[in-house]
Motif scaffolding. Structure first.
Motif, PDB file in Angstrom:
ATOM      1  N   ALA A  73     -70.283  35.309 -19.996  1.00 46.73           N
ATOM      2  CA  ALA A  73     -70.952  34.119 -20.528  1.00 46.73           C
ATOM      3  C   ALA A  73     -70.649  32.900 -19.664  1.00 46.73           C
ATOM      4  CB  ALA A  73     -70.512  33.853 -21.960  1.00 46.73           C
ATOM      5  N   ALA A  74     -71.683  32.261 -19.148  1.00 45.08           N
ATOM      6  CA  ALA A  74     -71.503  31.052 -18.338  1.00 45.08           C
ATOM      7  C   ALA A  74     -71.010  29.913 -19.222  1.00 45.08           C
ATOM      8  CB  ALA A  74     -72.818  30.668 -17.673  1.00 45.08           C
ATOM      9  N   ALA A  75     -69.868  29.349 -18.871  1.00 38.00           N
ATOM     10  CA  ALA A  75     -69.247  28.318 -19.713  1.00 38.00           C
ATOM     11  C   ALA A  75     -70.096  27.062 -19.832  1.00 38.00           C
ATOM     12  CB  ALA A  75     -67.868  27.961 -19.165  1.00 38.00           C
ATOM     13  N   THR A  76     -70.969  26.830 -18.857  1.00 35.98           N
ATOM     14  CA  THR A  76     -71.759  25.591 -18.852  1.00 35.98           C
ATOM     15  C   THR A  76     -73.167  25.778 -19.411  1.00 35.98           C
ATOM     16  OG1 THR A  76     -72.426  26.055 -16.574  1.00 35.98           O
ATOM     17  CG2 THR A  76     -70.474  24.667 -16.892  1.00 35.98           C
ATOM     18  N   TYR A  81     -77.361  31.824 -26.264  1.00 32.72           N
ATOM     19  CA  TYR A  81     -78.557  32.631 -26.007  1.00 32.72           C
ATOM     20  C   TYR A  81     -79.019  32.481 -24.568  1.00 32.72           C
ATOM     21  CZ  TYR A  81     -78.426  33.433 -30.964  1.00 32.72           C
ATOM     22  OH  TYR A  81     -78.011  33.811 -32.214  1.00 32.72           O
ATOM     23  N   GLU A  82     -78.842  31.298 -23.996  1.00 31.81           N
ATOM     24  CA  GLU A  82     -79.119  31.151 -22.563  1.00 31.81           C
ATOM     25  C   GLU A  82     -78.119  31.984 -21.768  1.00 31.81           C
ATOM     26  OE1 GLU A  82     -78.782  28.003 -18.871  1.00 31.81           O
ATOM     27  OE2 GLU A  82     -78.782  27.180 -20.903  1.00 31.81           O
ATOM     28  N   ALA A  83     -76.854  31.942 -22.188  1.00 35.98           N
ATOM     29  CA  ALA A  83     -75.796  32.616 -21.444  1.00 35.98           C
ATOM     30  C   ALA A  83     -75.968  34.132 -21.441  1.00 35.98           C
ATOM     31  CB  ALA A  83     -74.437  32.249 -22.026  1.00 35.98           C
ATOM     32  N   TYR A  84     -76.423  34.684 -22.544  1.00 35.28           N
ATOM     33  CA  TYR A  84     -76.531  36.137 -22.648  1.00 35.28           C
ATOM     34  C   TYR A  84     -77.963  36.647 -22.494  1.00 35.28           C
ATOM     35  CZ  TYR A  84     -71.697  36.604 -24.236  1.00 35.28           C
ATOM     36  OH  TYR A  84     -70.332  36.601 -24.297  1.00 35.28           O
ATOM     37  N   VAL A  85     -78.906  36.041 -23.190  1.00 32.31           N
ATOM     38  CA  VAL A  85     -80.265  36.589 -23.221  1.00 32.31           C
ATOM     39  C   VAL A  85     -81.074  36.118 -22.012  1.00 32.31           C
ATOM     40  CG1 VAL A  85     -82.370  36.872 -24.578  1.00 32.31           C
ATOM     41  CG2 VAL A  85     -80.158  36.680 -25.743  1.00 32.31           C
ATOM     42  N   THR A  86     -81.198  34.813 -21.839  1.00 35.40           N
ATOM     43  CA  THR A  86     -81.984  34.303 -20.711  1.00 35.40           C
ATOM     44  C   THR A  86     -81.427  34.822 -19.387  1.00 35.40           C
ATOM     45  OG1 THR A  86     -82.465  32.295 -21.975  1.00 35.40           O
ATOM     46  CG2 THR A  86     -82.880  32.223 -19.602  1.00 35.40           C
ATOM     47  N   HIS A 119     -71.149  33.676 -29.535  1.00 30.85           N
ATOM     48  CA  HIS A 119     -71.265  34.635 -28.446  1.00 30.85           C
ATOM     49  C   HIS A 119     -71.656  36.026 -28.954  1.00 30.85           C
ATOM     50  CE1 HIS A 119     -69.348  31.532 -26.163  1.00 30.85           C
ATOM     51  NE2 HIS A 119     -68.968  32.292 -25.152  1.00 30.85           N
ATOM     52  N   VAL A 120     -71.082  36.426 -30.075  1.00 35.72           N
ATOM     53  CA  VAL A 120     -71.348  37.758 -30.626  1.00 35.72           C
ATOM     54  C   VAL A 120     -72.813  37.901 -31.016  1.00 35.72           C
ATOM     55  CG1 VAL A 120     -70.896  39.258 -32.612  1.00 35.72           C
ATOM     56  CG2 VAL A 120     -68.987  38.197 -31.380  1.00 35.72           C
ATOM     57  N   SER A 121     -73.352  36.921 -31.700  1.00 39.80           N
ATOM     58  CA  SER A 121     -74.761  36.974 -32.106  1.00 39.80           C
ATOM     59  C   SER A 121     -75.681  37.023 -30.890  1.00 39.80           C
ATOM     60  CB  SER A 121     -75.101  35.762 -32.973  1.00 39.80           C
ATOM     61  OG  SER A 121     -74.360  35.791 -34.182  1.00 39.80           O
ATOM     62  N   ALA A 122     -75.340  36.257 -29.857  1.00 39.97           N
ATOM     63  CA  ALA A 122     -76.149  36.270 -28.651  1.00 39.97           C
ATOM     64  C   ALA A 122     -76.068  37.618 -27.943  1.00 39.97           C
ATOM     65  CB  ALA A 122     -75.712  35.144 -27.716  1.00 39.97           C
ATOM     66  N   SER A 123     -74.900  38.267 -27.994  1.00 45.14           N
ATOM     67  CA  SER A 123     -74.788  39.592 -27.369  1.00 45.14           C
ATOM     68  C   SER A 123     -75.643  40.607 -28.112  1.00 45.14           C
ATOM     69  CB  SER A 123     -73.327  40.047 -27.324  1.00 45.14           C
ATOM     70  OG  SER A 123     -72.844  40.430 -28.598  1.00 45.14           O
ATOM     71  N   HIS A 124     -75.793  40.448 -29.429  1.00 40.70           N
ATOM     72  CA  HIS A 124     -76.675  41.341 -30.181  1.00 40.70           C
ATOM     73  C   HIS A 124     -78.135  41.127 -29.767  1.00 40.70           C
ATOM     74  CE1 HIS A 124     -73.438  41.360 -33.579  1.00 40.70           C
ATOM     75  NE2 HIS A 124     -73.125  42.173 -32.587  1.00 40.70           N
ATOM     76  N   ARG A 240     -62.048  21.476 -20.306  1.00 39.01           N
ATOM     77  CA  ARG A 240     -61.900  22.444 -19.216  1.00 39.01           C
ATOM     78  C   ARG A 240     -63.230  22.780 -18.549  1.00 39.01           C
ATOM     79  NH1 ARG A 240     -57.193  25.607 -19.237  1.00 39.01           N
ATOM     80  NH2 ARG A 240     -58.102  26.512 -17.331  1.00 39.01           N
ATOM     81  N   GLY A 241     -64.312  22.083 -18.944  1.00 40.07           N
ATOM     82  CA  GLY A 241     -65.595  22.271 -18.284  1.00 40.07           C
ATOM     83  C   GLY A 241     -66.637  23.035 -19.067  1.00 40.07           C
ATOM     84  N   PHE A 242     -66.303  23.477 -20.291  1.00 44.37           N
ATOM     85  CA  PHE A 242     -67.306  24.131 -21.133  1.00 44.37           C
ATOM     86  C   PHE A 242     -68.332  23.104 -21.600  1.00 44.37           C
ATOM     87  CE2 PHE A 242     -64.266  27.410 -21.080  1.00 44.37           C
ATOM     88  CZ  PHE A 242     -64.719  28.529 -21.751  1.00 44.37           C
ATOM     89  N   SER A 243     -69.595  23.546 -21.715  1.00 43.84           N
ATOM     90  CA  SER A 243     -70.567  22.688 -22.389  1.00 43.84           C
ATOM     91  C   SER A 243     -70.181  22.605 -23.862  1.00 43.84           C
ATOM     92  CB  SER A 243     -71.979  23.272 -22.260  1.00 43.84           C
ATOM     93  OG  SER A 243     -72.099  24.480 -22.998  1.00 43.84           O
ATOM     94  N   GLU A 244     -70.630  21.560 -24.531  1.00 42.91           N
ATOM     95  CA  GLU A 244     -70.319  21.426 -25.960  1.00 42.91           C
ATOM     96  C   GLU A 244     -70.858  22.617 -26.743  1.00 42.91           C
ATOM     97  OE1 GLU A 244     -71.479  17.685 -27.560  1.00 42.91           O
ATOM     98  OE2 GLU A 244     -70.108  16.524 -26.284  1.00 42.91           O
ATOM     99  N   ALA A 245     -72.049  23.096 -26.359  1.00 41.74           N
ATOM    100  CA  ALA A 245     -72.655  24.220 -27.077  1.00 41.74           C
ATOM    101  C   ALA A 245     -71.832  25.494 -26.915  1.00 41.74           C
ATOM    102  CB  ALA A 245     -74.077  24.453 -26.581  1.00 41.74           C
ATOM    103  N   MET A 246     -71.317  25.741 -25.706  1.00 42.61           N
ATOM    104  CA  MET A 246     -70.549  26.965 -25.489  1.00 42.61           C
ATOM    105  C   MET A 246     -69.150  26.878 -26.091  1.00 42.61           C
ATOM    106  SD  MET A 246     -72.533  29.159 -24.196  1.00 42.61           S
ATOM    107  CE  MET A 246     -71.580  30.447 -23.381  1.00 42.61           C
TER     108      MET A 246
END
Length: 294
Positions: A73-76, A81-86, A119-124, A240-246
Motif C-alpha cells: 500500500a502506497a503511504a501517500t 482503494y487507490e492504493a490497492y484497487v486503482t 486497508h483490509v476492505s480495499a484488499s477485498h 512520517r509522510g502518510f497521507s491523512e487518508a492512509m
C-alpha cells in the motif's frame, strides 16, 4: 513460468527462495534489481520496474503460467482503494491480455463481515478486481503478521511492545514464512480451478499481553504491553509522510481488529499453520534484539 511481484519483501523473498529450490522457472518484477540476492539475480528472470506499470507487466506476464500478486500500500495514496484497487488495474488488464490462467493474491480475513476495515476492505475489493478477469484465483485471506513485531525491536529493547487494541484481546497471528509456503503450494499446483478465498489463521490466537509474556520468557528480559492512542498514532503516521487518508485507513483497520474482523472464522487444523509465536520469537525477534544491543 511463475511471475512474482514484491520479491524483496517479507513474503516475496521467502517465496522466491522456495520456488527456486524446486528448480521452478521464476520471473520477478522488482524496482531495484540490486536489492535481490545474487543467487536470485542469477537464477531468476528479472524484469526491472514497478508492477503498477503496464509496460513492465506486459514484459513480465508474457508466457506466464501463474502470477503471485502482492500490492504494497502506497503511504501517500489518496485512499486505500487507490492504493490497492486503482494501483492493481494494470495487473488485472495484463492478466486478461496475456491470458494468465492462475493468480494467487495476498489479502486479508473478514470478507463478508460488513465491517469497514480500511486497508483490509480495499484488499477485498482488489480480490474482486482479479476475479473479474476470469482467471482462476486464490486469495490468501490472512490475519496479523508476527513479523510486524520486528518493527518494534528498538522499543522491545527498552522493555515495551505496543499496540492500540485492548491488552487481552486475542486474535490470530501468522508468520510470513508460513504464508510463503502456502503461496508456493498453490503456485506449483497446476490442477486447481475456480475462484476462492483461502482463510488462514496462522499458528495461534494471542493477545498483546500474551505476546509480551512470551517475549519476556524468550528474551530473558521483562517486556510489557503498552496500549497506544489511535489518534496519536494517526498523527505520528502523518508526520512520517502518510497521507491523512492512509493514516486513517491504518487506524480503521486497527479498530476493525478490535471489533473482531479477524475472529469470525473458526480455527481448524486445516487453517492453522505450523509456526507459533514462541518459535518466531526464538528464530527472529531474539537475533534482531541481539543485533540492536550490539
Amino acid at each position: 513460468m511463475i511471475v512474482i511481484t514484491a520479491p524483496t519483501g517479507q513474503i516475496g523473498s521467502k517465496l522466491v527462495a522456495t520456488l527456486l529450490r524446486q528448480d521452478e522457472p521464476v520471473r520477478v518484477i522488482v524496482r531495484d534489481p540490486d536489492r535481490l540476492p545474487a543467487d536470485v539475480r542469477t537464477r531468476a528472470e528479472v524484469v526491472a520496474g514497478s508492477h503498477r506499470d503496464p509496460d513492465v507487466l506486459d514484459r513480465a506476464l508474457d508466457g506466464a503460467d501463474a502470477l503471485f500478486w502482492l500490492m504494497p500500500a502506497a503511504a501517500t495514496a489518496s485512499s486505500p482503494y487507490e492504493a490497492y484497487v486503482t494501483a492493481s488495474i494494470p495487473g488485472a488488464d495484463a492478466v486478461v491480455r496475456h491470458a494468465v490462467p492462475r493468480v494467487v493474491i495476498i489479502s486479508a480475513l473478514g470478507r463478508g463481515s460488513q465491517i469497514y476495515a480500511g486497508h483490509v476492505s480495499a484488499s477485498h475489493a482488489m480480490e474482486d478486481l482479479f476475479r473479474s478477469t476470469g482467471a482462476h484465483v486464490r486469495a490468501l485471506a490472512l490475519p496479523a503478521f508476527m513479523d510486524n513485531v520486528l518493527r518494534q525491536v528498538a522499543a522491545i529493547k527498552e522493555g515495551v511492545v505496543s499496540g492500540t487494541v485492548p491488552a487481552g484481546l486475542r486474535m490470530p497471528w501468522i508468520a510470513t514464512k508460513d504464508i510463503a509456503a502456502l503461496a508456493a503450494g498453490y503456485l506449483l499446483d497446476r490442477t486447481w480451478t475456480g475462484q476462492d478465498s483461502v482463510e488462514v489463521l496462522g499458528g495461534e490466537d494471542l493477545s498483546h499481553q500474551e505476546i509480551a509474556e512470551v517475549l519476556t520468557e524468550v528474551l530473558g528480559r521483562p517486556v510489557r504491553f503498552r496500549r497506544g492512542d489511535r489518534a496519536a498514532v494517526e498523527q505520528f503516521l502523518v508526520g512520517r509522510g502518510f497521507s491523512e487518508a492512509m493514516a486513517r485507513s491504518m487506524m480503521d483497520m486497527d479498530l476493525a481488529g478490535e471489533r473482531g474482523i479477524n475472529n469470525t472464522t473458526p480455527r481448524t487444523a486445516a487453517n492453522t499453520t505450523p509456526t507459533t509465536f514462541r518459535e518466531f520469537a526464538e528464530e527472529s525477534v531474539k537475533p534482531a534484539l541481539h543485533a540492536e544491543l550490539g
